[in-house]
Enzyme design. Structure first.
Site, short mmCIF file in Angstrom:
data_model
loop_
_atom_site.label_atom_id
_atom_site.label_comp_id
_atom_site.label_asym_id
_atom_site.label_seq_id
_atom_site.Cartn_x
_atom_site.Cartn_y
_atom_site.Cartn_z
N MET A 49 37.34 74.01 45.23
CA MET A 49 36.50 75.18 45.02
C MET A 49 35.07 74.68 45.01
O MET A 49 34.73 73.77 44.25
CB MET A 49 36.86 75.87 43.71
CG MET A 49 38.26 76.46 43.68
SD MET A 49 38.54 77.71 44.96
CE MET A 49 37.55 79.06 44.32
N GLY A 113 39.40 71.10 37.72
CA GLY A 113 40.30 72.23 37.91
C GLY A 113 39.59 73.56 37.81
O GLY A 113 38.55 73.68 37.18
N CYS A 114 40.19 74.55 38.44
CA CYS A 114 39.63 75.90 38.39
C CYS A 114 40.70 76.90 38.00
O CYS A 114 40.48 78.08 38.10
CB CYS A 114 39.03 76.26 39.74
SG CYS A 114 40.26 76.25 41.05
N GLY A 115 41.89 76.39 37.62
CA GLY A 115 42.97 77.30 37.24
C GLY A 115 43.75 77.82 38.42
O GLY A 115 44.53 78.74 38.30
N LEU A 116 43.56 77.22 39.59
CA LEU A 116 44.27 77.66 40.78
C LEU A 116 45.13 76.53 41.31
O LEU A 116 44.78 75.36 41.20
CB LEU A 116 43.28 78.07 41.87
CG LEU A 116 42.37 79.24 41.54
CD1 LEU A 116 41.36 79.44 42.65
CD2 LEU A 116 43.18 80.50 41.35
#
Length: 140
Positions: A49, A113-116
């Site tokens: 991201m 991380g971006c939670g995806l």
């Protein structure tokens, strides 16, 4: 957001400010992030991201820092291809560097991380078959 490839690096977003037991509407600039796939020799290598600016510099820096090439000048070509659901940075490398990339069998995850979750796939669209990584929301 229907065209992720043409976002500015930040956009003003509305939110509710909670302070002293009260809620009030407010706005603030928030950095935009889109899925960006680094593609070597037509094969996706990593997806992160990213804020959709300076992607050529980011891709070359990543390529050098991951020791895929020794110097930025070793990258033969870079092309940013913008799609409605993400961006590909397609890189052309010398044959020896391309062989090093092909020898890496692991999927490289971004270090933040971006939670995806990342899922590599082929997207069928009415315009073209586009090879790139698609992000899917984690199901809790």
């Amino acid at each position: 957001m229907s065209d992720l490839g043409h976002l500015p690096p930040a956009q003003a977003r509305a939110f509710m400010r909670l302070a002293n037991g009260a809620a009030s509407p407010d706005r603030a600039d928030v950095a935009e992030e889109v899925p960006v796939a680094f593609v070597y020799g037509g094969k996706p290598h990593v997806v992160m991201m990213c804020t959709p600016t300076d992607l050529e510099d980011l891709a070359i820096g990543f390529t050098v820092s991951e020791e895929i090439v020794s110097h930025a000048r070793d990258v033969v070509g870079v092309e940013v291809v913008r799609h409605a659901r993400g961006i590909e940075v397609q890189m052309e490398l010398p044959p020896a560097a391309q062989e090093r990339v092909a020898a890496r069998t692991r999927a490289l995850a971004g270090r933040t991380g971006c939670g995806l979750d990342r899922k590599s796939t082929r997207l069928n669209s009415s315009h073209a078959n586009i090879s790139y990584a698609v992000f899917c929301l984690k199901k809790k």
